[in-house]
Write an enzyme that holds these catalytic residues in place. Structure first.
Site, PDB file in Angstrom:
ATOM      1  N   ASN A   1      11.175  15.098  65.675  1.00 23.67           N
ATOM      2  CA  ASN A   1      11.335  13.849  64.942  1.00 23.67           C
ATOM      3  C   ASN A   1      10.586  13.996  63.617  1.00 23.67           C
ATOM      4  O   ASN A   1       9.387  14.299  63.613  1.00 23.67           O
ATOM      5  CB  ASN A   1      10.759  12.680  65.748  1.00 23.67           C
ATOM      6  CG  ASN A   1      11.527  12.439  67.044  1.00 23.67           C
ATOM      7  OD1 ASN A   1      12.749  12.565  67.072  1.00 23.67           O
ATOM      8  ND2 ASN A   1      10.824  12.113  68.111  1.00 23.67           N
TER       9      ASN A   1
ATOM     10  N   GLN B   1       9.144   9.470  64.748  1.00 27.06           N
ATOM     11  CA  GLN B   1       7.881  10.222  64.816  1.00 27.06           C
ATOM     12  C   GLN B   1       6.717   9.242  64.877  1.00 27.06           C
ATOM     13  O   GLN B   1       6.628   8.302  64.075  1.00 27.06           O
ATOM     14  CB  GLN B   1       7.728  11.154  63.605  1.00 27.06           C
ATOM     15  CG  GLN B   1       6.503  12.055  63.722  1.00 27.06           C
ATOM     16  CD  GLN B   1       6.402  13.090  62.600  1.00 27.06           C
ATOM     17  OE1 GLN B   1       7.218  13.123  61.680  1.00 27.06           O
ATOM     18  NE2 GLN B   1       5.381  13.929  62.673  1.00 27.06           N
TER      19      GLN B   1
ATOM     20  N   HIS C   1       5.429  18.714  65.927  1.00 30.85           N
ATOM     21  CA  HIS C   1       5.554  19.134  67.327  1.00 30.85           C
ATOM     22  C   HIS C   1       7.018  19.187  67.707  1.00 30.85           C
ATOM     23  O   HIS C   1       7.844  18.449  67.178  1.00 30.85           O
ATOM     24  CB  HIS C   1       4.795  18.178  68.256  1.00 30.85           C
ATOM     25  CG  HIS C   1       5.143  16.741  68.065  1.00 30.85           C
ATOM     26  ND1 HIS C   1       4.669  15.998  67.001  1.00 30.85           N
ATOM     27  CD2 HIS C   1       5.944  15.912  68.768  1.00 30.85           C
ATOM     28  CE1 HIS C   1       5.150  14.773  67.068  1.00 30.85           C
ATOM     29  NE2 HIS C   1       5.935  14.696  68.131  1.00 30.85           N
TER      30      HIS C   1
ATOM     31  N   HIS D   1       9.598  18.724  70.844  1.00 28.29           N
ATOM     32  CA  HIS D   1       9.799  18.222  72.198  1.00 28.29           C
ATOM     33  C   HIS D   1      10.748  19.187  72.909  1.00 28.29           C
ATOM     34  O   HIS D   1      11.821  19.503  72.392  1.00 28.29           O
ATOM     35  CB  HIS D   1      10.482  16.852  72.186  1.00 28.29           C
ATOM     36  CG  HIS D   1       9.692  15.752  71.564  1.00 28.29           C
ATOM     37  ND1 HIS D   1       9.022  14.805  72.301  1.00 28.29           N
ATOM     38  CD2 HIS D   1       9.481  15.422  70.260  1.00 28.29           C
ATOM     39  CE1 HIS D   1       8.443  13.935  71.488  1.00 28.29           C
ATOM     40  NE2 HIS D   1       8.704  14.285  70.236  1.00 28.29           N
TER      41      HIS D   1
HETATM   42  P1  AMP Z   1       6.889  11.703  68.354  1.00 24.23           P
HETATM   43  O1  AMP Z   1       7.317  10.298  68.671  1.00 24.23           O
HETATM   44  O2  AMP Z   1       8.037  12.635  68.072  1.00 24.23           O
HETATM   45  O3  AMP Z   1       5.830  11.737  67.276  1.00 24.23           O
HETATM   46  O4  AMP Z   1       6.254  12.269  69.681  1.00 24.23           O
HETATM   47  C1  AMP Z   1       4.938  12.025  70.046  1.00 24.23           C
HETATM   48  C2  AMP Z   1       4.872  12.286  71.520  1.00 24.23           C
HETATM   49  O5  AMP Z   1       3.506  12.429  71.875  1.00 24.23           O
HETATM   50  C3  AMP Z   1       5.460  11.158  72.377  1.00 24.23           C
HETATM   51  O6  AMP Z   1       6.504  11.676  73.185  1.00 24.23           O
HETATM   52  C4  AMP Z   1       4.256  10.686  73.208  1.00 24.23           C
HETATM   53  O7  AMP Z   1       4.612  10.323  74.521  1.00 24.23           O
HETATM   54  C5  AMP Z   1       3.367  11.912  73.170  1.00 24.23           C
HETATM   55  N1  AMP Z   1       1.958  11.637  73.348  1.00 24.23           N
HETATM   56  C6  AMP Z   1       1.208  10.667  72.770  1.00 24.23           C
HETATM   57  N2  AMP Z   1      -0.069  10.752  73.163  1.00 24.23           N
HETATM   58  C7  AMP Z   1      -0.150  11.810  74.001  1.00 24.23           C
HETATM   59  C8  AMP Z   1      -1.207  12.405  74.760  1.00 24.23           C
HETATM   60  N3  AMP Z   1      -2.466  11.934  74.704  1.00 24.23           N
HETATM   61  N4  AMP Z   1      -0.918  13.469  75.534  1.00 24.23           N
HETATM   62  C9  AMP Z   1       0.341  13.948  75.593  1.00 24.23           C
HETATM   63  N5  AMP Z   1       1.385  13.438  74.915  1.00 24.23           N
HETATM   64  C10 AMP Z   1       1.145  12.370  74.129  1.00 24.23           C
END
Ligand code: AMP
Length: 116
Positions: A87, A94, A100, A102
């Site tokens: 994203n 995002q 990152h 997914h």
């Molecule tokens: P995005 O929305 O593409 O920025 O993805 C961020 C991702 O990080 C989401 O899928 C969240 O569920 C994940 N996320 C947020 N906090 C944590 C955490 N502490 N440990 C693991 N994943 C997380």
């Protein structure tokens, strides 16, 4: 100096996470709110905020993330069917501004569809 990202804090063990893999370039953790039976995040140590912030200097890093994603998919036994998503920007969903990937698998993805 910019504030550390959530993922940098995880990399530095300041915040706990379920770490599946790490090397000199990246770390792989389980997503805390999985959208599929397998949902892991592959995160470069370098805190590039968004994919569009990467530069030519990051070419090798971006390539290695793709290869690591394939390796991790093989290790998790999902290499026949998985989806990789990045994203880029709040408008694209995002929420953590540290690049990152997914890696999702284990559910039926609509044919040709892009939704989770
Ligand atoms: P995005 O929305 O593409 O920025 O993805 C961020 C991702 O990080 C989401 O899928 C969240 O569920 C994940 N996320 C947020 N906090 C944590 C955490 N502490 N440990 C693991 N994943 C997380």
């Amino acid at each position: 100096m910019a504030e550390e990202t959530l993922f940098t804090k995880i990399i530095k063990r300041e915040i706990p996470a379920d770490i599946l893999y790490e090397d000199e370039d990246c770390i792989c953790i389980k997503d805390i709110a999985p959208q599929a039976p397998t949902h892991v995040l592959l995160i470069p140590r370098k805190p590039i905020p968004r994919l569009c912030d990467a530069s030519a200097d990051d070419q090798a890093l971006l390539g290695s993330l793709m290869l690591r994603a394939g390796d991790i998919a093989r290790q998790l036994g999902i290499d026949e069917a998985y989806r990789l998503i990045i994203n880029n920007g709040a408008g694209a969903g995002q929420t953590v501004f540290h690049l990152h990937l997914h890696l999702l698998a284990g559910k039926e993805f609509s044919e040709g569809g892009m939704g989770f």
